[in-house]
Design a protein around this motif. Sequence first.
Motif, PDB file in Angstrom:
ATOM      1  N   ALA A  42      37.014  72.617   3.413  1.00  0.00           N
ATOM      2  CA  ALA A  42      36.476  72.066   4.661  1.00  0.00           C
ATOM      3  C   ALA A  42      37.562  71.343   5.462  1.00  0.00           C
ATOM      4  CB  ALA A  42      35.313  71.120   4.371  1.00  0.00           C
ATOM      5  N   ASN A  43      38.464  70.642   4.781  1.00  0.00           N
ATOM      6  CA  ASN A  43      39.561  69.965   5.474  1.00  0.00           C
ATOM      7  C   ASN A  43      40.504  70.978   6.113  1.00  0.00           C
ATOM      8  OD1 ASN A  43      38.508  67.581   4.492  1.00  0.00           O
ATOM      9  ND2 ASN A  43      40.358  66.944   3.427  1.00  0.00           N
ATOM     10  N   ILE A  44      40.830  72.031   5.375  1.00  0.00           N
ATOM     11  CA  ILE A  44      41.740  73.048   5.900  1.00  0.00           C
ATOM     12  C   ILE A  44      41.126  73.718   7.125  1.00  0.00           C
ATOM     13  CG2 ILE A  44      42.848  75.261   5.385  1.00  0.00           C
ATOM     14  CD1 ILE A  44      43.181  74.186   2.480  1.00  0.00           C
ATOM     15  N   ALA A  45      39.832  74.014   7.058  1.00  0.00           N
ATOM     16  CA  ALA A  45      39.151  74.640   8.200  1.00  0.00           C
ATOM     17  C   ALA A  45      39.173  73.712   9.412  1.00  0.00           C
ATOM     18  CB  ALA A  45      37.710  74.984   7.819  1.00  0.00           C
ATOM     19  N   LYS A  46      38.949  72.439   9.185  1.00  0.00           N
ATOM     20  CA  LYS A  46      38.941  71.468  10.279  1.00  0.00           C
ATOM     21  C   LYS A  46      40.313  71.388  10.940  1.00  0.00           C
ATOM     22  CE  LYS A  46      37.008  66.879  11.135  1.00  0.00           C
ATOM     23  NZ  LYS A  46      36.385  65.691  10.538  1.00  0.00           N
ATOM     24  N   MET A  47      41.369  71.244  10.131  1.00  0.00           N
ATOM     25  CA  MET A  47      42.723  71.146  10.679  1.00  0.00           C
ATOM     26  C   MET A  47      43.133  72.456  11.363  1.00  0.00           C
ATOM     27  SD  MET A  47      44.790  68.858   7.875  1.00  0.00           S
ATOM     28  CE  MET A  47      44.186  69.699   6.421  1.00  0.00           C
ATOM     29  N   SER A  48      42.763  73.588  10.771  1.00  0.00           N
ATOM     30  CA  SER A  48      43.091  74.886  11.365  1.00  0.00           C
ATOM     31  C   SER A  48      42.473  75.030  12.749  1.00  0.00           C
ATOM     32  CB  SER A  48      42.601  76.028  10.471  1.00  0.00           C
ATOM     33  OG  SER A  48      43.289  76.025   9.242  1.00  0.00           O
ATOM     34  N   ALA A  49      41.333  74.381  12.952  1.00  0.00           N
ATOM     35  CA  ALA A  49      40.648  74.420  14.247  1.00  0.00           C
ATOM     36  C   ALA A  49      41.214  73.385  15.223  1.00  0.00           C
ATOM     37  CB  ALA A  49      39.154  74.186  14.048  1.00  0.00           C
ATOM     38  N   GLY A  50      42.248  72.651  14.791  1.00  0.00           N
ATOM     39  CA  GLY A  50      42.865  71.661  15.670  1.00  0.00           C
ATOM     40  C   GLY A  50      42.134  70.333  15.705  1.00  0.00           C
ATOM     41  N   ILE A  51      41.292  70.081  14.707  1.00  0.00           N
ATOM     42  CA  ILE A  51      40.522  68.835  14.639  1.00  0.00           C
ATOM     43  C   ILE A  51      41.165  67.925  13.602  1.00  0.00           C
ATOM     44  CG2 ILE A  51      38.257  67.811  14.154  1.00  0.00           C
ATOM     45  CD1 ILE A  51      37.085  70.653  14.793  1.00  0.00           C
ATOM     46  N   PRO A  52      41.597  66.727  14.025  1.00  0.00           N
ATOM     47  CA  PRO A  52      42.203  65.814  13.050  1.00  0.00           C
ATOM     48  C   PRO A  52      41.196  65.381  11.988  1.00  0.00           C
ATOM     49  CG  PRO A  52      42.562  65.048  15.317  1.00  0.00           C
ATOM     50  CD  PRO A  52      41.574  66.175  15.372  1.00  0.00           C
ATOM     51  N   LEU A  53      41.686  65.154  10.789  1.00  0.00           N
ATOM     52  CA  LEU A  53      40.831  64.617   9.725  1.00  0.00           C
ATOM     53  C   LEU A  53      40.567  63.147   9.990  1.00  0.00           C
ATOM     54  CD1 LEU A  53      42.532  66.126   6.535  1.00  0.00           C
ATOM     55  CD2 LEU A  53      40.635  67.059   7.879  1.00  0.00           C
ATOM     56  N   ASP A  54      39.407  62.686   9.555  1.00  0.00           N
ATOM     57  CA  ASP A  54      39.135  61.249   9.600  1.00  0.00           C
ATOM     58  C   ASP A  54      39.225  60.719   8.170  1.00  0.00           C
ATOM     59  OD1 ASP A  54      36.669  61.818   8.288  1.00  0.00           O
ATOM     60  OD2 ASP A  54      35.572  61.837  10.181  1.00  0.00           O
ATOM     61  N   ASP A  55      39.072  59.409   8.035  1.00  0.00           N
ATOM     62  CA  ASP A  55      39.222  58.802   6.706  1.00  0.00           C
ATOM     63  C   ASP A  55      38.245  59.381   5.694  1.00  0.00           C
ATOM     64  OD1 ASP A  55      41.267  57.290   7.705  1.00  0.00           O
ATOM     65  OD2 ASP A  55      40.162  55.393   7.694  1.00  0.00           O
ATOM     66  N   GLU A  56      37.017  59.653   6.109  1.00  0.00           N
ATOM     67  CA  GLU A  56      36.035  60.207   5.173  1.00  0.00           C
ATOM     68  C   GLU A  56      36.480  61.573   4.646  1.00  0.00           C
ATOM     69  OE1 GLU A  56      33.518  58.514   3.774  1.00  0.00           O
ATOM     70  OE2 GLU A  56      34.422  56.885   4.925  1.00  0.00           O
ATOM     71  N   ASP A  57      37.165  62.344   5.489  1.00  0.00           N
ATOM     72  CA  ASP A  57      37.704  63.628   5.041  1.00  0.00           C
ATOM     73  C   ASP A  57      38.834  63.417   4.031  1.00  0.00           C
ATOM     74  OD1 ASP A  57      36.141  65.153   6.902  1.00  0.00           O
ATOM     75  OD2 ASP A  57      37.623  64.736   8.470  1.00  0.00           O
TER      76      ASP A  57
END
Length: 175
Positions: A42-57
């Motif tokens: 889920a983190n990789i998908a988020k970053m790949s989409a250009g969305i920064p991770l938040d602390d919960e991630d």
Amino acid sequence: MRTPHVVVVMGVAGTGKTTIGPLLAARLGVPYAEGDDFHPQANIAKMSAGIPLDDEDRWPWLDAIGAWAHGRTGLGGVVSSSALKRSYRDRLRAAAPGIVFVHLTGDRELIEDRMAHRQGHFMPTALLDSQFATLQPLQADETGVAVDVAGTPEEITARAVAALDALEPTSPSVP
């Protein structure tokens, strides 16, 4: 001979953690673990989409890295992790006291250029600004060193080894 430490190679995306980490581990004679491998999909998908991770991630990712580091306590190892915030480094230290950080630092333009030319990585250059905005450099009470990323990987690694050796009694042994 002193007991080897677990070294976390940290810094913003594009500083060369994945390149310097294995080279440093080889010089120190300890295993290397790629921090990106600890990310849930889920983190990789988020970053790949250009969305920064938040602390919960990031908490489960940091906990997985911390568990690896804990298992290497007294044996030594090198692992890469952005470890951008003090709270992230505190979490890693809580899991594996005695961790030493190597903070790869450098000119933003150099780092952006390296990111633009790397192949097959999920982190887009568009997230570099968020990385720099999040970055909290090592503080005086954190065991670690800052190493400039200008130069070849071998030069950067040699500077990291020299800086680790210069740390007072906690420096790792270098074969």
